[in-house]
Enzyme design. Structure first.
Site, PDB file in Angstrom:
ATOM      1  N   ASP A 120       0.726  -1.273   0.280  1.00 40.41           N
ATOM      2  CA  ASP A 120      -0.480  -0.130   0.727  1.00 40.41           C
ATOM      3  C   ASP A 120       1.001   0.925   0.032  1.00 40.41           C
ATOM      4  OD1 ASP A 120      -2.813  -0.729  -0.255  1.00 40.41           O
ATOM      5  OD2 ASP A 120      -2.296  -1.221   1.870  1.00 40.41           O
ATOM      6  N   ASP A 181      -7.231  -4.253  -4.503  1.00 42.92           N
ATOM      7  CA  ASP A 181      -7.142  -2.668  -4.032  1.00 42.92           C
ATOM      8  C   ASP A 181      -5.548  -2.180  -4.588  1.00 42.92           C
ATOM      9  OD1 ASP A 181      -8.622  -4.481  -2.602  1.00 42.92           O
ATOM     10  OD2 ASP A 181      -8.173  -3.263  -0.564  1.00 42.92           O
TER      11      ASP A 181
END
Length: 403
Positions: A120, A181
């Site tokens: 991320d 994601d």
């Protein structure tokens, strides 16, 4: 009875006993074109809320509990959204207070530049450090973002042509796990290639996007949350889920990441294959959003339409649809995006609460695990404001986030 059904039944019974409406009441569809004045009022409210709350925040908001932020010191995966939101407020107001707070918050992410335990890094460094570079011209932010991109590409599996999602790069657990994601982390790699002139970052981003398109995107345009691969050979294993209802369902926030992410990959590459995927993904959700503009947490929940909403999925989807509308000229995407934003503005803002610290309520972090249900989320606030700035300050926002 499953945990999901127990919560629905017990929550509904408790609400009824208290004389309250069910939390998961379906949201009525907003007009096809939301009132621009109401959206403008929503943006003004967001700025007022941030002006009141932000000076007292010295950590990274993660979600709310009883309408108050709870925090993660290191930033978790959400740490980039708070400084990013402050940068957006500075963009709207030019208030030096927001710039100072954004810089202070972004600098607290500095140790994460070399984090090899997360995929991320785009979420962490794009809205915070890349935006800071574009708005200030300070090379500290540019160089730090490139360093984060160097850490991210170490997660690349050349056999399967994907970036692994969870776990440290030396941990064999989850080594073949890819999640939808990650499409949102690719823009950090495109940024690094543009700034350095080295195509290796963009090449990995394109490889990952193609792998995602091939294995995640179903014929009807829906997606699972997870797809597993054999990490040694790169061979596909099959779809799975962690945050969706099932491997065959369509987790709404995951679908929103995909719409936004593939649109961005097209914007960076100009390759039509990615625009085709983005429109296919968007077209899948348009019928749902016409009926329920604030999406439920999973479009294929067996309790639809009477299930928990996720306003953050709506805000992210609105951003992606507005970008698609700009690229394609398709008014359906813009009209649906403004409908979603109008519904969020009408039904999800915290305007009626005197204690709320966030801007947008009715977010859902992890419905399957019974975590963070009917809360505020920093990415819900961030993408709500980003979407409104796409409408009211498109040129300035474009310069700040690279549209």
């Amino acid at each position: 009875m499953t945990a999901l059904s127990r919560r629905l039944v017990l929550g509904g019974a408790a609400a009824a006993a208290a004389g309250l409406p069910l939390v998961a009441q379906p949201v009525q569809a907003a007009p096809a074109k939301a009132d621009p004045r109401a959206l403008r009022d929503g943006l003004d409210y967001a700025v007022r809320k941030l002006r009141a709350v932000a000076p007292g925040i010295t950590r990274f908001p993660e979600e709310t509990k009883f309408e108050k932020w709870i925090y993660t010191d290191g930033g978790g995966w959400v740490g980039g959204f708070w400084p990013g939101l402050l940068w957006l407020a500075h963009l709207e107001t030019k208030d030096p207070l927001f710039r100072r707070l954004a810089e202070e918050s972004a600098r607290r992410l500095a140790p994460r530049r070399t984090d090899l335990g997360t995929h991320d890094l785009g979420f962490l460094f794009y809205p915070s450090w890349v935006t800071a570079w574009r708005l200030t011209g300070n090379r500290e932010w540019r160089d730090g973002a490139i360093q984060a991109a160097d850490s991210l590409i170490r997660r690349y599996n050349a056999k399967g042509r994907f970036l692994r999602a969870w776990g440290h790069i030396n941990d064999p657990g989850n080594a073949g796990r890819v999640i939808i994601d990650t499409m949102m982390n690719l823009d950090l790699l495109f940024f690094a290639s543009k700034e350095t002139g080295d195509s290796k970052y963009a090449d990995i981003a394109v490889d990952h996007a193609r792998t995602t398109a091939r294995h995640f995107v179903r014929p009807d345009g829906s997606t699972p949350h997870v797809f597993d691969f054999d990490p040694a050979t790169g061979a596909p294993v099959g779809p799975n889920t962690v945050q969706g209802y099932s491997p065959t369902s369509c987790w709404s926030r995951g679908q929103s990441w995909a719409i936004y992410g593939f649109t961005t990959v097209y914007r960076r590459t100009g390759q039509r294959e990615f625009l085709d995927v983005a429109t296919k993904l968007a077209d899948h959700v348009l019928p749902y959003l016409r009926t329920d503009p604030v999406p439920i947490w999973d479009y294929r929940s067996p309790y639809a339409p009477n299930d928990i909403r996720d306003s953050s999925a709506g805000a992210i989807t609105a951003c992606g649809l507005l970008d698609l509308a700009k690229i394609t000229g398709n008014a359906r995407y813009r009209d649906t995006a403004t409908t979603v934003l109008g519904a969020i503005t009408d039904t999800c803002l915290t305007t009626r609460s005197t204690r709320a610290e966030a801007i947008v309520a009715r977010g859902t972090r992890h419905r399957s695990a019974e975590g963070g249900i009917e809360v505020s989320l920093p990415y819900g606030d961030y993408y709500y404001v980003e979407a409104l700035l796409r409408l009211f300050r498109p040129a300035e926002l474009g310069a700040a986030i690279g549209l």
